[in-house]
Design an enzyme around this catalytic site. Structure first.
Site, PDB file in Angstrom:
ATOM      1  N   SER A   5      -1.230  -4.359  -5.808  1.00 35.51           N
ATOM      2  CA  SER A   5      -1.272  -5.850  -6.613  1.00 35.51           C
ATOM      3  C   SER A   5      -1.853  -6.804  -5.547  1.00 35.51           C
ATOM      4  CB  SER A   5      -0.449  -6.345  -6.869  1.00 35.51           C
ATOM      5  OG  SER A   5       0.347  -5.337  -7.936  1.00 35.51           O
TER       6      SER A   5
ATOM      7  N   SER B 185       1.226   3.543  -3.361  1.00 36.25           N
ATOM      8  CA  SER B 185       0.546   4.452  -4.271  1.00 36.25           C
ATOM      9  C   SER B 185      -0.822   4.820  -3.987  1.00 36.25           C
ATOM     10  CB  SER B 185       0.549   3.806  -5.683  1.00 36.25           C
ATOM     11  OG  SER B 185       1.781   3.516  -5.933  1.00 36.25           O
TER      12      SER B 185
ATOM     13  N   GLU C 211      12.247  -4.778  -2.901  1.00 36.49           N
ATOM     14  CA  GLU C 211      11.282  -4.783  -4.012  1.00 36.49           C
ATOM     15  C   GLU C 211      11.946  -4.613  -5.312  1.00 36.49           C
ATOM     16  OE1 GLU C 211       7.715  -2.285  -3.532  1.00 36.49           O
ATOM     17  OE2 GLU C 211       7.352  -2.424  -5.749  1.00 36.49           O
TER      18      GLU C 211
ATOM     19  N   GLY D  19       0.765  -1.170  -0.067  1.00 33.60           N
ATOM     20  CA  GLY D  19      -0.225   0.128   0.061  1.00 33.60           C
ATOM     21  C   GLY D  19       0.863   1.142  -0.248  1.00 33.60           C
TER      22      GLY D  19
ATOM     23  N   GLU E 180      11.962   6.671 -15.203  1.00 31.30           N
ATOM     24  CA  GLU E 180      12.474   7.952 -15.018  1.00 31.30           C
ATOM     25  C   GLU E 180      13.018   8.210 -13.410  1.00 31.30           C
ATOM     26  OE1 GLU E 180       9.711   7.220 -16.448  1.00 31.30           O
ATOM     27  OE2 GLU E 180      10.765   7.982 -18.631  1.00 31.30           O
TER      28      GLU E 180
HETATM   29  C1  LIG Z   1       1.390  -3.697 -12.721  1.00 28.49           C
HETATM   30  C2  LIG Z   1       1.535  -2.685 -11.624  1.00 28.49           C
HETATM   31  C3  LIG Z   1       1.644  -2.981 -10.311  1.00 28.49           C
HETATM   32  C4  LIG Z   1       1.494  -2.262  -9.392  1.00 28.49           C
HETATM   33  N1  LIG Z   1       1.574  -2.613  -8.217  1.00 28.49           N
HETATM   34  C5  LIG Z   1       1.477  -1.563  -7.171  1.00 28.49           C
HETATM   35  C6  LIG Z   1       1.253  -2.104  -5.708  1.00 28.49           C
HETATM   36  O1  LIG Z   1       0.890  -3.393  -5.369  1.00 28.49           O
HETATM   37  N2  LIG Z   1       1.281  -1.258  -4.633  1.00 28.49           N
HETATM   38  C7  LIG Z   1       1.709   0.237  -5.046  1.00 28.49           C
HETATM   39  O2  LIG Z   1       1.670   0.833  -4.064  1.00 28.49           O
HETATM   40  N3  LIG Z   1       1.819   0.370  -6.211  1.00 28.49           N
HETATM   41  C8  LIG Z   1       1.671  -0.391  -7.207  1.00 28.49           C
HETATM   42  N4  LIG Z   1       1.769  -0.047  -8.576  1.00 28.49           N
HETATM   43  C9  LIG Z   1       1.965   1.593  -8.757  1.00 28.49           C
HETATM   44  C10 LIG Z   1       3.545   1.998  -9.251  1.00 28.49           C
HETATM   45  O3  LIG Z   1       4.487   2.147  -8.032  1.00 28.49           O
HETATM   46  C11 LIG Z   1       2.916   3.252 -10.072  1.00 28.49           C
HETATM   47  O4  LIG Z   1       2.468   3.026 -11.068  1.00 28.49           O
HETATM   48  C12 LIG Z   1       4.593   4.040  -9.925  1.00 28.49           C
HETATM   49  O5  LIG Z   1       5.167   4.396  -8.668  1.00 28.49           O
HETATM   50  C13 LIG Z   1       4.446   5.353 -10.957  1.00 28.49           C
HETATM   51  O6  LIG Z   1       3.272   6.172 -10.452  1.00 28.49           O
HETATM   52  P1  LIG Z   1       2.151   6.693 -11.267  1.00 28.49           P
HETATM   53  O7  LIG Z   1       1.621   5.364 -12.291  1.00 28.49           O
HETATM   54  O8  LIG Z   1       1.160   7.219 -10.457  1.00 28.49           O
HETATM   55  O9  LIG Z   1       2.782   7.284 -12.381  1.00 28.49           O
HETATM   56  P2  LIG Z   1       3.343   8.998 -12.256  1.00 28.49           P
HETATM   57  O10 LIG Z   1       4.038   9.090 -10.991  1.00 28.49           O
HETATM   58  O11 LIG Z   1       2.260   9.790 -12.572  1.00 28.49           O
HETATM   59  O12 LIG Z   1       4.214   9.258 -13.775  1.00 28.49           O
HETATM   60  C14 LIG Z   1       3.702   9.484 -14.817  1.00 28.49           C
HETATM   61  C15 LIG Z   1       4.924   9.562 -15.663  1.00 28.49           C
HETATM   62  O13 LIG Z   1       5.653  10.789 -15.109  1.00 28.49           O
HETATM   63  C16 LIG Z   1       6.999  10.309 -15.071  1.00 28.49           C
HETATM   64  N5  LIG Z   1       7.496  11.041 -13.752  1.00 28.49           N
HETATM   65  C17 LIG Z   1       6.968  11.576 -12.468  1.00 28.49           C
HETATM   66  N6  LIG Z   1       7.546  12.027 -11.676  1.00 28.49           N
HETATM   67  C18 LIG Z   1       8.529  12.766 -12.518  1.00 28.49           C
HETATM   68  C19 LIG Z   1       9.950  13.076 -12.287  1.00 28.49           C
HETATM   69  N7  LIG Z   1      10.068  13.817 -11.014  1.00 28.49           N
HETATM   70  N8  LIG Z   1      10.867  13.316 -13.164  1.00 28.49           N
HETATM   71  C20 LIG Z   1      10.692  12.540 -14.496  1.00 28.49           C
HETATM   72  N9  LIG Z   1       9.520  12.061 -14.830  1.00 28.49           N
HETATM   73  C21 LIG Z   1       8.537  11.944 -13.845  1.00 28.49           C
HETATM   74  C22 LIG Z   1       6.902   8.942 -14.512  1.00 28.49           C
HETATM   75  O14 LIG Z   1       8.327   8.265 -14.837  1.00 28.49           O
HETATM   76  C23 LIG Z   1       6.132   8.585 -15.829  1.00 28.49           C
HETATM   77  O15 LIG Z   1       6.583   8.197 -17.049  1.00 28.49           O
HETATM   78  C24 LIG Z   1       1.784  -0.791  -9.738  1.00 28.49           C
HETATM   79  C25 LIG Z   1       1.805  -0.283 -10.816  1.00 28.49           C
HETATM   80  C26 LIG Z   1       1.776  -1.178 -12.013  1.00 28.49           C
HETATM   81  C27 LIG Z   1       1.931  -0.914 -13.341  1.00 28.49           C
END
Ligand SMILES: Cc1cc2nc3c(=O)[nH]c(=O)nc-3n(C[C@H](O)[C@H](O)[C@H](O)COP(=O)(O)OP(=O)(O)OC[C@H]3O[C@@H](n4cnc5c(N)ncnc54)[C@H](O)[C@@H]3O)c2cc1C
Lengths: 386, 341
Positions: free
Chosen positions: A170, A138, A253, A136, A373
């Site tokens: 997940s 995101s 992780e 937990g 990134e």
């Molecule tokens: C299959 C899958 C399973 C997952 N399982 C879990 C889970 O079990 N528990 C959990 O907590 N989370 C989980 N996640 C979430 C995962 O940790 C997030 O997707 C990840 O941290 C990115 O956050 P976001 O998707 O909100 O993208 P955002 O943070 O919104 O990013 C979108 C884009 O912007 C870029 N970006 C953001 N900030 C910056 C910066 N400072 N500089 C440059 N680029 C930037 C990112 O690299 C990305 O390309 C899962 C994700 C997936 C896809």
């Protein structure tokens, strides 16, 4: 430029001890019996394949909680032995998702920061392959910027009152517990005021809703906390230390071979489809895949060796994950380039069924566990650029 | 690193820092031989790092890797690796090594035994530092023996690689030399590919360090370019390539004298290091801007070598085809076991 200076990251070639050979054979024999019947497109799910019965069998074999103390159901074996078990499971496409998070990070985190009672309560079940965990971290407005999480836990006389939403967790819908990071205080710094909790997902006030992914599968979830009451002793470690604890959890992780083995079933199908006498460009493509994979594996074994010695190879792990994700994500492209056939779930050819699945899931490999990134930002900091 | 390797690491960097100055590199570039540097290397006892029978083979390999990577970081303009390999191969067959720089190459032609002597006929293209080497070890790819021959007994036509390192063509018209049994041109090719993979790993580390340094000092828009995320992300990619190239090269060195493991490990190293050259040099030059493509700036001493080394002793595609064919013979189910053998 002082050329004698070491780089900020260390990767020394490490050889797996000879004792691990027997273990590897045992795991291979076990897998030959247990998963040969599973169709390849299922095995392609790899560590996204959820099968509690399989996890329990691994527990019976003593292959979960491998490195943990015996008093918590562990087996007191080395990190390198764990490496061998894990890579064999992944290479074979074993359905390991049910116990994966618990064995990889939740258990080790509790061993490090948990109370004696928390350890007694959950670790033996993890090692038996019966207790499953979700992550937990995101939230809807907190992805890469994890320190901005808003779900709040307030200390009351009865325990902790939690309100907010965790996202993308997940397997939360099939797990018993979640380790979550909540805001417990106001710090001048955003990282201050975060704490980690052991959340029993069966408690009232917690609503778990699966989110269907683009392939139609349900694995991740929205988890809503609506004034949920957690007992006093749900806190993990120290109140306000959540950020450094989460950082430690992320190191578990990110450091394993699942960060470059996610497409192994497709690698296997490509080699199979190539046949024993491939044409030149197919042979070259296979040779290049083998080379990248072999080098990645040696990098990863080096990380495992540093973990075994009690070091903290966080920078190294980020490097392997970044290079590893590129490799995993290339594989569907390579299949397309070599064979140029339409991926299809109903095909009689295993290649096309596996390709059908991995073409769609590969984009997630550089998102989950920290985006490309963000990892490169960590590497850049390690290089002294920021 | 074991203790000896650590000592070698420190001693090598001390020696190279002192002797491989920008002036030495500039002179090498116009064809001048670095005798002082060579004498220092010889005196330090480095040449027998791979040959020394008192050290266990795996430690020898580890020591050689550390030494050769240090040499590559400094861009030592001499056939150190080549000499070490020839001395090791000769020592293992109880053949006395001639003093001075040595080199080796795969022979296009044939060797035959004539009384006590072996005779060579054919050509050896692009022999590393032939003009500076006292003797050469040559063999055909599928022969059972190699021939050690004094360089002056062949006809030498000078040539050079992109970085002006000597790569001379040698021709032999039935020339006599010393037989060295039990080594083939294949052994030499594997050794050469390993040396170049290690050299690439070391030079890429140099390029990484140099480019990081540059990014932290070059100011645009009022701040160091290192503060721009586009630059940071590029350098992170370069770091990944340097790491992968280095561990692959280390694995090749560790397996080079083990007939069961070497074909895979060496192919992996030359392929992975070669791929790292393409990405790594492009990033380094991009981050350096125009100054990096001047003759005056030292970046090209590494990048021009990298472009050459990538092609020497087999390009990625050559090794990948060979490795791919052997993996394809294992079949889909055999691929992973073969890779982890
Ligand atoms: C299959 C899958 C399973 C997952 N399982 C879990 C889970 O079990 N528990 C959990 O907590 N989370 C989980 N996640 C979430 C995962 O940790 C997030 O997707 C990840 O941290 C990115 O956050 P976001 O998707 O909100 O993208 P955002 O943070 O919104 O990013 C979108 C884009 O912007 C870029 N970006 C953001 N900030 C910056 C910066 N400072 N500089 C440059 N680029 C930037 C990112 O690299 C990305 O390309 C899962 C994700 C997936 C896809």
């Amino acid at each position: 430029m002082n050329l004698a200076q070491p780089l900020p990251f260390t990767f020394n070639l490490a050889t797996l001890p000879a004792e691990t050979n027997r273990l590897r054979t045992e795991v291979r024999d076990f897998l030959a019996r247990e998963i040969e019947a599973i169709p390849f497109e299922k095995r392609a799910q790899s560590w996204s394949g959820f099968d509690p019965a399989f996890s329990r069998k691994l527990g019976e074999r003593g292959w979960l909680g491998l490195t943990w103390p015996k008093q918590y159901g562990g087996h007191e074996r080395t990190a390198l032995e764990r490496y061998v078990v894990v890579e064999e499971l992944l290479a074979a496409g074993a359905p390991v998702a049910a116990h994966w998070i618990a064995d990889r990070q939740s258990g080790p985190l509790l061993l490090k920061f948990g109370t004696e009672d928390q350890r007694q309560r959950v670790l033996p079940g993890i090692a038996r392959g019966e207790t499953f965990f979700a992550i937990g971290m995101s939230e809807p407005d907190s992805g890469s910027d994890l320190a901005s999480v808003r779900t709040r836990a307030v200390r009351t006389n009865e325990g902790w009152r939690v309100t907010g939403t965790k996202l993308w967790s997940s397997w939360a819908h099939k797990s018993h517990y979640m380790i979550a990071v909540f805001r417990t205080g106001e710090g001048a710094q955003r990282q201050a005021g975060l704490s980690q909790f052991l959340v029993d997902l069966s408690l009232p006030g917690i609503r778990i809703r699966p989110i269907t992914d683009l392939t139609g599968h349900e694995h991740f979830n929205e988890v809503v906390f609506d004034d949920a009451l957690l007992p006093e002793d749900a806190l993990i470690g120290t109140e306000g230390d959540g950020w450094s604890q989460v950082t430690a959890e992320l190191a578990y992780e990110r450091s394993g071979p699942e960060r470059f083995l996610s497409s192994m079933m497709l690698v296997r199908q490509i080699v199979e489809a190539a046949g024993p006498e491939p044409r030149e460009r197919t042979a070259i493509a296979i040779g290049r895949m083998a080379a990248r994979l072999h080098a990645l594996r040696n990098l990863s074994i080096s990380v495992a060796t540093q973990l075994q010695r009690g070091e903290n190879p966080a920078l190294e792990a980020s490097l392997v994950k970044d290079v590893g994700a590129i490799f995993e994500q290339e594989i569907p492209d390579i299949a397309h380039d070599l064979f140029g056939q339409e991926p299809s779930a109903a095909s009689t050819e295993a290649l096309l069924r596996v390709q059908h699945y991995l073409t769609q899931t590969a984009p997630s490999f550089s998102l989950r566990g920290g985006t490309r990134e963000i990892l490169r930002g960590i590497i850049a900091r390690g290089l002294g650029l920021r | 690193m074991n203790e000896t390797a650590l000592l070698i690491h420190d001693a090598a960097h001390r020696l190279f820092t002192q002797h491989v100055t920008p002036e030495v590199l500039r002179r090498a570039e116009v064809g001048e031989w670095c005798q002082d540097l060579w004498d220092a290397i010889d005196e330090a006892g480095f040449l027998d790092t791979l040959a020394d029978a008192d050290t266990p083979p795996d430690e020898r390999a580890a020591n050689a890797f550390v030494l050769l990577k240090a040499a590559a970081r400094h861009l030592v303009p001499a056939p150190l690796g080549e000499t070490m390999v020839v001395r090791a191969l000769l020592a293992a067959r109880k053949v006395r090594a001639p003093s001075g720089p040595l080199s080796f190459a795969v022979l296009e032609g044939h060797t035959h035994q004539h009384g006590d002597h072996a005779h060579l006929k054919g050509r050896a293209p692009r022999v590393p530092h032939a003009r500076n080497a006292q003797s050469l070890l040559l063999g055909t790819p599928d022969g059972r023996e190699c021939v050690l021959i004094a360089t002056r007994r062949g006809r030498l036509s000078q040539d050079a690689n992109i970085a002006s390192e000597p790569r001379d063509d040698m021709a032999f018209a039935d020339t006599a030399g010393t037989t060295v049994p039990g080594i083939s041109g294949r052994d030499l090719k594997l050794a050469g590919a390993t040396l170049r993979a290690i050299a690439i790993a070391g030079a890429l580390e140099r390029v990484l360090m140099q480019t990081v340094d540059y990014a932290r000092t070059r100011v645009q828009f009022g701040k160091p370019i290192a503060s721009f995320q586009a630059i940071q992300q590029q350098l992170a990619v370069l770091a990944g390539h340097a790491a992968a190239a280095s561990i692959a090269a280390e694995a090749a060195m560790a397996a080079l004298f083990d007939p069961n493991r070497r074909d895979l490990a060496v192919a992996v190293a030359k392929i992975r290091a070669g791929e790292a050259v393409a990405a790594g040099t492009a990033i380094a030059h991009q981050v350096h801007g125009a100054i990096g493509i001047t003759r005056e700036h030292s970046l090209h001493y590494a990048t021009r070598r990298l472009w050459s080394w990538r092609a020497e002793f087999g390009a990625e595609a050559d090794w990948a085809e060979e490795l791919g064919r052997s993996m394809a013979r294992e079949g889909g189910a055999g691929f992973w076991p073969a890779l982890t053998r």
